[in-house]
Write a protein that holds these residues in place. Sequence first.
Motif, mmCIF file in Angstrom:
data_model
loop_
_atom_site.group_PDB
_atom_site.id
_atom_site.type_symbol
_atom_site.label_atom_id
_atom_site.label_comp_id
_atom_site.label_asym_id
_atom_site.label_seq_id
_atom_site.Cartn_x
_atom_site.Cartn_y
_atom_site.Cartn_z
ATOM 1 N N ALA A 217 0.831 -1.210 0.000
ATOM 2 C CA ALA A 217 0.000 0.000 0.000
ATOM 3 C C ALA A 217 0.862 1.255 0.000
ATOM 4 C CB ALA A 217 -0.931 -0.009 1.215
ATOM 5 N N PHE A 218 1.998 1.202 0.700
ATOM 6 C CA PHE A 218 2.871 2.371 0.800
ATOM 7 C C PHE A 218 3.490 2.732 -0.552
ATOM 8 C CE2 PHE A 218 6.678 4.742 2.124
ATOM 9 C CZ PHE A 218 6.100 5.649 2.999
ATOM 10 N N ASN A 219 3.488 1.807 -1.509
ATOM 11 C CA ASN A 219 3.947 2.141 -2.867
ATOM 12 C C ASN A 219 3.191 3.329 -3.440
ATOM 13 O OD1 ASN A 219 5.536 -0.135 -2.619
ATOM 14 N ND2 ASN A 219 4.612 -1.251 -4.323
ATOM 15 N N LEU A 220 1.960 3.527 -2.994
ATOM 16 C CA LEU A 220 1.114 4.621 -3.507
ATOM 17 C C LEU A 220 0.917 5.708 -2.458
ATOM 18 C CD1 LEU A 220 -1.558 2.488 -5.410
ATOM 19 C CD2 LEU A 220 0.341 3.777 -6.388
ATOM 20 N N ALA A 221 1.825 5.796 -1.508
ATOM 21 C CA ALA A 221 1.702 6.784 -0.430
ATOM 22 C C ALA A 221 1.576 8.190 -0.986
ATOM 23 C CB ALA A 221 2.912 6.701 0.497
ATOM 24 N N GLY A 222 0.658 8.948 -0.419
ATOM 25 C CA GLY A 222 0.444 10.330 -0.832
ATOM 26 C C GLY A 222 -0.663 10.513 -1.847
ATOM 27 N N ALA A 223 -1.113 9.408 -2.442
ATOM 28 C CA ALA A 223 -2.237 9.498 -3.385
ATOM 29 C C ALA A 223 -3.531 9.690 -2.602
ATOM 30 C CB ALA A 223 -2.324 8.239 -4.236
ATOM 31 N N ASP A 224 -4.414 10.477 -3.116
ATOM 32 C CA ASP A 224 -5.716 10.679 -2.475
ATOM 33 C C ASP A 224 -6.611 9.522 -2.905
ATOM 34 O OD1 ASP A 224 -7.899 11.644 -1.158
ATOM 35 O OD2 ASP A 224 -8.334 13.248 -2.585
ATOM 36 N N ALA A 225 -6.387 8.368 -2.265
ATOM 37 C CA ALA A 225 -7.029 7.164 -2.774
ATOM 38 C C ALA A 225 -7.158 6.093 -1.705
ATOM 39 C CB ALA A 225 -6.226 6.604 -3.942
ATOM 40 N N ILE A 226 -8.094 5.185 -1.969
ATOM 41 C CA ILE A 226 -8.196 3.925 -1.241
ATOM 42 C C ILE A 226 -7.506 2.869 -2.095
ATOM 43 C CG2 ILE A 226 -9.768 2.166 -0.341
ATOM 44 C CD1 ILE A 226 -9.856 4.767 1.196
ATOM 45 N N VAL A 227 -6.650 2.065 -1.475
ATOM 46 C CA VAL A 227 -5.957 1.031 -2.245
ATOM 47 C C VAL A 227 -6.216 -0.335 -1.618
ATOM 48 C CG1 VAL A 227 -4.160 2.635 -2.960
ATOM 49 C CG2 VAL A 227 -3.759 1.157 -0.996
ATOM 50 N N CYS A 228 -6.209 -1.344 -2.473
ATOM 51 C CA CYS A 228 -6.401 -2.724 -2.032
ATOM 52 C C CYS A 228 -5.295 -3.578 -2.624
ATOM 53 C CB CYS A 228 -7.768 -3.248 -2.451
ATOM 54 S SG CYS A 228 -8.069 -4.973 -1.951
ATOM 55 N N PRO A 229 -4.231 -3.850 -1.868
ATOM 56 C CA PRO A 229 -3.213 -4.777 -2.341
ATOM 57 C C PRO A 229 -3.789 -6.191 -2.399
ATOM 58 C CG PRO A 229 -2.420 -3.462 -0.483
ATOM 59 C CD PRO A 229 -3.893 -3.277 -0.558
ATOM 60 N N LEU A 230 -3.482 -6.894 -3.472
ATOM 61 C CA LEU A 230 -3.951 -8.264 -3.662
ATOM 62 C C LEU A 230 -2.761 -9.156 -3.983
ATOM 63 C CD1 LEU A 230 -7.064 -7.938 -6.039
ATOM 64 C CD2 LEU A 230 -7.100 -8.636 -3.641
ATOM 65 N N MET A 231 -2.641 -10.262 -3.265
ATOM 66 C CA MET A 231 -1.636 -11.269 -3.591
ATOM 67 C C MET A 231 -2.350 -12.596 -3.809
ATOM 68 S SD MET A 231 1.398 -10.339 -0.882
ATOM 69 C CE MET A 231 2.522 -11.565 -1.580
ATOM 70 N N ASP A 232 -1.930 -13.313 -4.828
ATOM 71 C CA ASP A 232 -2.544 -14.594 -5.151
ATOM 72 C C ASP A 232 -2.209 -15.617 -4.070
ATOM 73 O OD1 ASP A 232 -3.702 -16.774 -6.370
ATOM 74 O OD2 ASP A 232 -2.160 -16.982 -7.917
ATOM 75 N N ALA A 233 -3.237 -16.129 -3.385
ATOM 76 C CA ALA A 233 -3.046 -17.143 -2.346
ATOM 77 C C ALA A 233 -3.478 -18.528 -2.825
ATOM 78 C CB ALA A 233 -3.826 -16.756 -1.089
ATOM 79 N N ARG A 234 -3.729 -18.668 -4.121
ATOM 80 C CA ARG A 234 -4.124 -19.928 -4.750
ATOM 81 C C ARG A 234 -5.563 -20.293 -4.366
ATOM 82 N NH1 ARG A 234 -0.172 -19.378 -8.323
ATOM 83 N NH2 ARG A 234 1.880 -19.338 -7.347
ATOM 84 N N ARG A 235 -6.122 -21.243 -5.112
ATOM 85 C CA ARG A 235 -7.483 -21.733 -4.887
ATOM 86 C C ARG A 235 -8.510 -20.603 -4.893
ATOM 87 N NH1 ARG A 235 -7.186 -26.661 -0.431
ATOM 88 N NH2 ARG A 235 -5.549 -27.874 -1.465
ATOM 89 N N ASN A 236 -8.303 -19.629 -5.772
ATOM 90 C CA ASN A 236 -9.179 -18.463 -5.904
ATOM 91 C C ASN A 236 -9.298 -17.673 -4.603
ATOM 92 O OD1 ASN A 236 -10.645 -16.971 -7.880
ATOM 93 N ND2 ASN A 236 -12.546 -17.490 -6.823
#
Length: 235
Positions: A100-119
Amino acid sequence: MKLLAIDSSGLVATVALLHNDILMGEYTIHNKKTHSQTLLPMIREMMDMAEVDVSELDAIAVAAGPGSFTGLRIGASTAKGLAQALSVPIVSVPTLEGLAFNLAGADAIVCPLMDARRNQAYYGIYDVSGKRPTTIVEQDAAPLETVIEKVNQLDRAVIFLGDGVPVFADQLKADMKVPFRFAPDSVRYQKASSIAVLGKYYLEEKQEMTAKDFAPIYLRLSQAERERLEQGKSI
């Protein structure tokens, strides 16, 4: 203060060196080699180029999880080995907060997603408009349908990032009800510089630990552990 940051929680291996408020170096590799092959050579080369000896380090920040079980173990063993040898503390940084900190300072809501398998996905939801991410939904492991439902309930535009984006893009496009977009490739994946800056903040708040006390954050059982449980239930 000189701080080494390590993130091997996902597809990329990434390390960074922070000296007070100056990012002295960052080295990121995204290939098919295992992190055990790349991580230590990357650290050595980056520190050689920065002309900093490992003995000058004051702390090790590491992306603690969730993520790849193998990757987390490699990162943890590397951090613990260095911290113990140098008698310096480890700073544990949640993987998804780092993303999430990759986008620090953006006026935004962010949702990091990582593939955990099995959908399923590792995810969290953060407001990144301030100096540091503000947690809206704590990092967790859940079916993608649950993630989409949680994001839609916010009724706000959202930015998705992480290695789950290319995996889940079609389903997100089909089921999202709020405006959304995907972060560009330059900030989509883990960046050790984000772990470094967050690690510095945690260190300033005295949130540190010894090498002995540090352990990765897995959030769920490994595949081997799940298979053993399933076999036990079927007997």
